[in-house]
Design a protein around this motif. Structure first.
Motif, PDB file in Angstrom:
ATOM      1  N   PRO A   5      37.213  36.843  42.756  1.00  0.00           N
ATOM      2  CA  PRO A   5      38.604  36.405  42.564  1.00  0.00           C
ATOM      3  C   PRO A   5      39.288  36.604  41.079  1.00  0.00           C
ATOM      4  N   SER A   6      40.567  36.723  41.158  1.00  0.00           N
ATOM      5  CA  SER A   6      41.139  36.872  39.918  1.00  0.00           C
ATOM      6  C   SER A   6      40.743  35.995  38.881  1.00  0.00           C
ATOM      7  N   GLU A  48      42.825  41.397  37.827  1.00  0.00           N
ATOM      8  CA  GLU A  48      43.817  40.878  38.617  1.00  0.00           C
ATOM      9  C   GLU A  48      43.540  41.703  39.863  1.00  0.00           C
ATOM     10  N   VAL A  49      43.210  40.705  40.862  1.00  0.00           N
ATOM     11  CA  VAL A  49      42.887  41.336  42.273  1.00  0.00           C
ATOM     12  C   VAL A  49      44.061  41.671  43.133  1.00  0.00           C
ATOM     13  N   ILE A  50      44.413  42.730  43.672  1.00  0.00           N
ATOM     14  CA  ILE A  50      45.706  43.178  44.110  1.00  0.00           C
ATOM     15  C   ILE A  50      45.691  42.990  45.702  1.00  0.00           C
ATOM     16  N   PHE A 142      29.892  40.120  36.756  1.00  0.00           N
ATOM     17  CA  PHE A 142      31.060  39.697  36.352  1.00  0.00           C
ATOM     18  C   PHE A 142      30.915  38.208  36.054  1.00  0.00           C
ATOM     19  N   GLU A 143      31.113  37.872  34.623  1.00  0.00           N
ATOM     20  CA  GLU A 143      30.689  36.628  34.103  1.00  0.00           C
ATOM     21  C   GLU A 143      32.227  35.931  34.041  1.00  0.00           C
ATOM     22  N   GLN A 147      39.233  30.998  35.278  1.00  0.00           N
ATOM     23  CA  GLN A 147      39.622  31.091  37.092  1.00  0.00           C
ATOM     24  C   GLN A 147      41.233  31.774  36.789  1.00  0.00           C
ATOM     25  N   GLY A 148      41.495  32.583  37.818  1.00  0.00           N
ATOM     26  CA  GLY A 148      42.902  32.500  37.981  1.00  0.00           C
ATOM     27  C   GLY A 148      43.636  33.608  37.359  1.00  0.00           C
TER      28      GLY A 148
END
Length: 148
Positions: A5-6, A48-50, A142-143, A147-148
């Protein structure tokens, strides 16, 4: 962990001697260093998940403007750098499941997964990163920091 997740992450690889080496953004380039060897903001990245598996990786995290983890041309041996503040469109990376549980491979998006983020094969400290063929793929953890 399925998809990423982003959010803001500390991203690292573990070495044979179990010392984690964290993705680090410095003016001289993108490297890996042990946690805490530089200010925390240089080792925290906004992912940033696109779309599914495709993301921008930016530094400093949660600040605008920021710079993205980038490269000049998608070619084998190309050094990974911090792009300019105005790098539009931002470089996109394909983040896929790695060979270890909970780990991921970071590759060039749209390149058929043939180029990945790897340690440069030159004896420099700190070790720079470069684009390499998929047989040199690293398992990145990825630690999550925020969130977000």
């Amino acid at each position: 962990m399925g998809t990423l997740p982003s959010g803001v992450y500390r991203t690292f690889i573990s070495s044979a001697d179990s010392t984690a080496q964290y993705l680090t953004a410095q003016e001289s380039g993108v490297t890996v260093l042990p946690w805490g060897s530089v200010p925390a903001r240089e080792q925290e990245f906004r992912v940033e998940v696109i779309k599914d598996g495709v993301a921008a990786i930016q530094s400093p995290a949660n600040l605008f403007p920021s710079r993205s983890v980038s490269y000049k041309e998608p070619e084998k041996g190309e050094r990974v750098i911090l792009g300019p503040m105005s790098d539009l469109p931002t470089r996109e990376w394909k983040i896929t499941k790695g060979s270890k549980q909970g780990a991921f491979t970071i590759g060039v998006a749209g390149d058929g997964d043939s180029l990945v983020l790897a340690l440069a094969q030159i004896p420099l400290f700190p070790p720079p990163l470069e684009l390499a063929t998929s047989d040199r793929a690293l398992d990145w953890t990825f630690e999550l920091v925020e969130q977000g």
